[in-house]
Design an enzyme around this catalytic site. Sequence first.
Site: not given
Length: 218
Positions: A17, A93, A130, A162, A173
């Site tokens: 996204k 969300r 990531r 992160r 999540r």
Amino acid sequence: MGRGPRVVLLGKQGAGKGTQAARLAEHYGIPHVSTGELLRAAAAAGTEFGKKAEEYMNRGELVPDDVVFGLLAERVAAGDRVENGFVLDGFPRTDTQAIELDRALEGHPLDIAINLDVPTETVLDRIAGRRVCENCGATYHVSLPPKKDWTCDECGGKVVQRADDTEDAVMRRLELYEQETVPIIDYYRKLGKLEVVDGEGDGDDVFKRLVTAVDSRL
Ligand code: ADP
Ligand code: ZN
């Protein structure tokens, strides 16, 4: 040219996204509003909102609505006019947030809500590898690092994992995505606003599919 599109981009963690929302914003000349980025910036700046947000984010929990709405209100007060278009990434969300957004957009409804669809196995792989720039949010992958020593190609910032890309936070999540966010996909489907776009494969191909979907609604 007329106004830009009013777009909501939905999709699991790691669906792409952030990257694709930034490209859409550039393509259409509209603001990219990412609640995740706003929250991370507030956390880094150590503001009151930011300190409160950080503990939720690191656990993979949703940040309370008063903080999210507060930051969004500040962002919008900074000058963009919603009627001229935007791409929202990471918001709404929950159904409360979706209803609040509809209310806030009164008279200038969304053009499209996109579900950027990627299977869970794929996103788990992507998130495990990531890495992101602390400074500008540019994303990399361990298999495709920056040119020099984990230093961002775009801005020279430090490229790190992160804090919420740990296994526990990622599982939480994804669980919250199923519980809280999947129902709003249905909400947009019923409103006739939903397009599902395949988020697997080459990023340029995904981007073309997204532009085709958005253009079909303008
Ligand atoms: P991801 O898509 O991987 O969850 P984001 O950068 O969009 O990443 O969001 C990171 C974190 O910021 C979320 O896990 C959550 O804690 C918080 N957050 C972002 N957007 C919202 C929102 N709309 N409502 C509540 N919390 C949010
Ligand atoms: Zn950077």
